[in-house]
Design a protein around this motif. Structure first.
Motif, PDB file in Angstrom:
ATOM      1  N   ASP A   1       0.781  -1.326  -0.242  1.00 18.80           N
ATOM      2  CA  ASP A   1      -0.109  -0.045   0.068  1.00 18.80           C
ATOM      3  C   ASP A   1       0.854   1.302  -0.084  1.00 18.80           C
ATOM      4  N   SER A   2       1.803   1.413   1.216  1.00 18.36           N
ATOM      5  CA  SER A   2       2.523   2.753   1.156  1.00 18.36           C
ATOM      6  C   SER A   2       3.643   2.653   0.022  1.00 18.36           C
ATOM      7  N   LEU A   3       4.132   1.637  -0.339  1.00 17.32           N
ATOM      8  CA  LEU A   3       5.372   1.554  -1.490  1.00 17.32           C
ATOM      9  C   LEU A   3       4.422   2.031  -2.825  1.00 17.32           C
ATOM     10  N   ALA A   4       3.306   1.402  -3.148  1.00 15.31           N
ATOM     11  CA  ALA A   4       2.780   1.784  -4.311  1.00 15.31           C
ATOM     12  C   ALA A   4       2.379   3.251  -4.348  1.00 15.31           C
ATOM     13  N   LYS A   5       1.764   3.778  -3.152  1.00 21.99           N
ATOM     14  CA  LYS A   5       1.257   5.231  -3.074  1.00 21.99           C
ATOM     15  C   LYS A   5       2.464   6.259  -3.373  1.00 21.99           C
TER      16      LYS A   5
ATOM     17  N   VAL B   1      -0.771   1.265 -10.225  1.00 20.20           N
ATOM     18  CA  VAL B   1      -0.117   1.365  -8.825  1.00 20.20           C
ATOM     19  C   VAL B   1      -1.155   1.572  -7.570  1.00 20.20           C
ATOM     20  N   ASP B   2      -2.231   2.270  -8.121  1.00 23.18           N
ATOM     21  CA  ASP B   2      -3.296   2.596  -7.132  1.00 23.18           C
ATOM     22  C   ASP B   2      -4.314   1.352  -6.568  1.00 23.18           C
ATOM     23  N   ASN B   3      -3.972   0.425  -7.626  1.00 19.00           N
ATOM     24  CA  ASN B   3      -4.713  -1.005  -7.232  1.00 19.00           C
ATOM     25  C   ASN B   3      -4.427  -2.286  -7.017  1.00 19.00           C
ATOM     26  N   MET B   4      -2.897  -1.875  -6.588  1.00 18.06           N
ATOM     27  CA  MET B   4      -2.000  -3.102  -6.528  1.00 18.06           C
ATOM     28  C   MET B   4      -2.291  -3.791  -5.541  1.00 18.06           C
TER      29      MET B   4
END
Length: 900
Positions: free
Chosen positions: A377-381, A407-410
């Motif tokens: 979550d934090s990495l993709a954001k 990346v927003d739905n990973m």
């Protein structure tokens, strides 16, 4: 030394023709030996860096690689010429699954398995294979001219990179971003491991859709009908789901139904996921073998029995199907259910999408398995925000929505693989399995503790590639000079996998002291500043190249047939941000012809004394000289803009058309007359202009076609190497639009005369007497010798009587060309040729008129087709009129018969 003497010594270096196979390998080795590609982190020059997307150690160069490499080499060669300290860093990926499979196949040929050797000895064998057989792609990179810094060649399992992997894993673990859990993964029964999403390829296959009856066989007792393409998975069903608003099943929700084979009572549950409009509106739920069912199972706390072992055999169901392969079980289960009257419908064939393992080719099996995951979550954001904030720019911008969509739905990333070859997960378990510890580099486990048997997903180590290859986690001069890297080049088809992982890791370690050391405040926390995404390579018919279609092209075959420059130019001409490119043999052949044209033009210039010399003041130059210099400056600016915006196709188009259409087709022809002119200094000035134009042109072309430009530039200038020559700068000389206008008029005049000559039946170089009236009025009086030379016209003799005339309207007025063709044309042959042309034109006119006079055709055909047909009819009518008039001039009537 005179220009002629300089030419003689330089020209001796050029053969009569360009044979790439004779020079490319030795030329490349000379570049390497000279150290041109070695990056200096201590240089005062600004840094520019690209890391090569690491090809698999098992791989060989395909056209997609060749495109990547051509683009990267072009960028780094240009930046080196512009005065940057350039690093293009090469390396290879250990490719866990693919490499282990290669070695296992070799063992199998001897009747052995990896288990016969044990883990330690098997891994040694893989290292042996890597040293002896891996890295074919390395010599292929040399063959196409990759200017990489071989002194920094990296491998994802080198000691330094392995230390980076272990460091990042421990940091993520300590930050609570790595965890172990039972989750549904893509499972390869043949490889016996979880595999990545990128290693799953979906394909439409023919199967069967079977509708099954759960519950009572009596119509008046509770039952539901469900449909499935994977009948064998019903052995792991733990519920039947319906939509909560579906009135048909409202009374069944909360009750149980008889499972046809296991005899268990399974619940009927209500979930919004179910589509009441699809099929019967009821679905079977197998949480351990279907991604959507797994989510439903979690929401409803359903049991999740795994009914297959790691090899895809039915296991643990307590039925007669245990031990069967999944595909055999699919048939046997359906047969038993049919015998019991529970198969109520079958649809064959039923086309549906099935995921297949890219490595083994088999259908993947969604399987519940205990694996290691990264919480993303934090990495993709952070990866998404890096693009949103402009720290990393995606080219083309039109692909940004796809980036955000990914990346927003990973989902959390499964990083463990059940292999022996790879970076082993740095987790150790106590002897009783009750405790575990994550160890960093250099840390030793407690006595008797056992390391986790799994290895990391290959994408984990390649995700660290931009900084691990530069020495991280140490603070190195390379990191200080070359990180963040300047640009990443890759195809848009892997944007969401490798690029996303690099962005996640790059933003995660962004505040590490080794990264920030020596960097200015506010340095973007990203692994690369630009991402250039090119499209897919397709064949000449627009179809994607693939092994299954048999339409792939080995780029090394083209190197052998046409030379590396021709391969590179073919690829670069089609390289645009986000755009696919179609290529075939004709494209490569055309590129080879361009290289040959360039070679011959330079050789002609050298034969005529061209070389490095100051270009005289504009006042001393002809219109042709000024025009070609102005066009050269325009092209230089176009190429710079195109390179800076990653529009390599535009850069190549500008260079191609300038070199072929303007320099070779026009200026060299005009220069021939100037070189033979009697005016003092005219020939010397022409040689200086030719030398300047070719010098700049070769430097502009060098990044894309490095081999031939090196040979030509050295011969032309006597310089050490164009690799380290300066990139062309703006000339600073004001353009002369009046000269360009006069040359445009001159080109139009000569073109019209050539067309007129053809209409008159004259051969290309057949000289005829002609008088040109009005040349002074259109300011072309001084160009008369060039017109006569290029249009094969001679001075008219006394008593000249023209037999035909042409008026050419130019911007400044009209020139009349009067020609005497008497005795120059074979009248009989010309009449016969024109008669055939007239018959063909009349046939075309009749055919197009017939269609356009058909109201039904005009009404039903697409507008563009109708418009094209009208254009064809108009052209045919004009041809009939032109040929008829010409026949009349030759003494024929409209029918083409000779008049007395």
């Amino acid at each position: 030394m005179t220009s002629a003497t300089t030419e003689s010594s330089n020209h001796a270096q050029l053969p009569k023709s360009w044979n790439p196979a004779e020079v490319e390998a030795s030329m490349y080795q000379r570049w390497v030996d000279a150290g041109y590609f070695v990056a200096d982190p201590t240089s005062a020059r600004p840094g520019y860096s690209i890391v090569l997307p690491p090809p698999n150690v098992t791989g060989s160069l395909h056209m997609g690689h060749a495109l990547d490499h051509t683009v990267m080499d072009a960028m780094t060669r240009r930046k080196r010429m512009q005065g940057y300290a350039v690093l293009w860093l090469p390396g290879m990926d250990h490719a866990g699954i693919a490499t282990q499979a290669v070695v296992e196949r070799q063992l199998a040929a001897d009747g052995k398995t990896k288990e016969d050797y044990g883990r330690e000895l098997f891994v040694r064998k893989v290292w042996d294979w890597k040293r002896e057989s891996g890295g074919t792609i390395g010599w292929q990179m040399r063959a196409i001219g990759d200017g990489v810094d071989w002194s920094r060649d990296r491998f994802t399992m080198d000691e330094g990179l392995s230390r980076a992997v272990q460091t990042v894993f421990k940091r993520l673990f300590d930050d609570g971003l790595i965890y172990r859990a039972e989750r549904l993964v893509n499972w390869s029964p043949q490889l016996r491991t979880a595999i990545s999403d990128i290693e799953v390829k979906h394909a439409e296959v023919e199967g069967e859709l079977v509708s099954l009856r759960y519950g009572s066989l009596a119509d008046d007792e509770p039952h539901v009908i469900v449909a499935t393409t994977r009948v064998e998975t019903m052995l792991g069903d733990t519920a039947v789901a319906v939509h909560p608003d579906d009135e048909r099943y409202r009374d069944l929700v909360g009750s149980t139904l008889y499972h046809p084979i296991t005899g268990r009572q399974i619940p009927v549950i209500a979930d919004d996921y179910v589509d009441p409009e699809f099929g019967s509106g009821a679905v079977k739920i197998t949480p351990a073998h279907d991604p959507n069912d797994f989510e439903i199972g979690q929401r409803h706390r359903l049991p999740m029995p795994t009914i297959m072992d790691e090899c895809g055999r039915i296991e643990g169901t307590g039925t007669e199907f245990d031990g069967m392969d999944r595909f055999e079980a699919r048939v046997r289960v359906r047969e038993r259910l049919a015998a019991e009257g529970r198969v109520v419908a079958e649809k064959r064939p039923y086309l549906h999408s099935v995921g297949h393992s890219e490595r083994s080719g088999e259908p993947i099996e969604p399987r519940l398995s205990l694996q290691w995951f990264v919480k993303v979550d934090s990495l993709a954001k952070a990866a998404g925000d890096a693009v949103r904030n402009g720290h990393t720019v995606i080219h083309p911008a039109s692909l940004e929505p796809r980036w955000y969509g990914w990346v927003d739905n990973m989902h959390d990333w499964c990083i463990s693989r059940q292999l022996w070859w790879g970076h082993r997960i740095p987790i150790w378990y106590s002897p009783d399995g009750a405790d575990l510890v994550c160890l960093g580099p250099g840390e030793e486990p407690p006595q008797g503790w056992i390391q986790d048997p799994d290895v990391l997903d290959t994408w984990f180590s390649s995700g660290l590639w931009p900084f691990s290859t530069l020495g991280w986690p140490d603070a190195t001069p390379d990191l200080a000079k070359f990180y963040p890297t300047s640009v990443l080049v890759t195809g848009y088809d892997i944007l969401f996998f490798w690029v996303a992982r690099m962005m996640m890791f790059g933003t995660y370690v962004d505040r590490d002291p080794a990264i920030t050391a020596g960097k200015p405040a506010g340095e973007p926390p990203v692994p690369f500043r630009d991402v250039f995404l090119h499209g897919l390579i397709r064949d000449q018919f627009g179809k994607k190249m693939s092994k299954s279609r048999g339409n792939g092209i080995d780029p090394l075959d083209w190197v052998e047939l046409y030379g590396a420059d021709a391969l590179r130019f073919t690829l670069a001409r089609g390289a645009q941000p986000g755009g696919d490119l179609s290529i075939g043999e004709a494209h490569a052949s055309a590129s080879r012809a361009f290289v040959t044209k360039l070679f011959n033009a330079t050789r002609f210039a050298l034969l005529n004394g061209a070389g490095p010399a100051p270009v005289p003041a504009r006042a001393q130059l002809t219109d042709a000289d000024r025009w070609i210099l102005d066009r050269l400056e325009q092209v230089r600016a176009e190429v710079d803009t195109a390179f800076d915006t990653y529009e390599f196709g535009k850069a190549c188009a500008s260079l191609y058309h300038f070199a072929w259409d303007e320099l070779c087709d026009w200026y060299l022809e005009l220069a021939k007359a100037q070189l033979a002119a009697a005016e003092p200094g005219r020939a010397e000035n022409t040689r200086a202009v030719l030398g300047e134009v070719l010098d700049v042109l070769l430097r502009l072309l060098h990044p894309v076609i490095p081999f031939v430009t090196e040979a030509l530039w050295q011969a032309l200038t006597g310089g050490e190497s164009v690799v380290i020559a300066a990139w062309p700068e703006p000339s600073g000389v004001a353009a002369d639009p009046a000269a360009s206008t006069r040359i445009a008029d001159l080109r139009k005049l000569i073109t019209e005369i050539r067309r007129f000559r053809s209409d008159q039946g004259l051969k290309d170089r057949q000289k005829v007497a002609a008088r040109l009236v009005g040349m002074e009025e259109v300011a072309l009086g001084g160009q008369l010798p060039q017109v006569r030379a290029l249009a094969a016209l001679t001075e008219p003799a006394p008593g000249f009587v023209p037999t035909a005339a042409l008026e050419v309207r130019l911007g400044a007025g009209t020139v009349t060309v009067e020609v005497d063709t008497s005795g120059a044309v074979d009248l009989v042959a010309e009449r016969n040729r024109l008669g055939k042309d007239l018959a063909a034109a009349r046939k075309e006119l009749a055919g197009t008129s017939g269609k356009l006079d058909n109201a039904a055709f005009v009404a039903k055909a697409p507008a563009d087709v109708v418009e094209k047909m009208r254009g064809r009819r108009q052209f045919a009518a004009e041809e009939v009129a032109r040929i008829t008039a010409r026949l009349a001039e030759l003494g024929h009537d409209e029918a083409g018969s000779e008049r007395a």
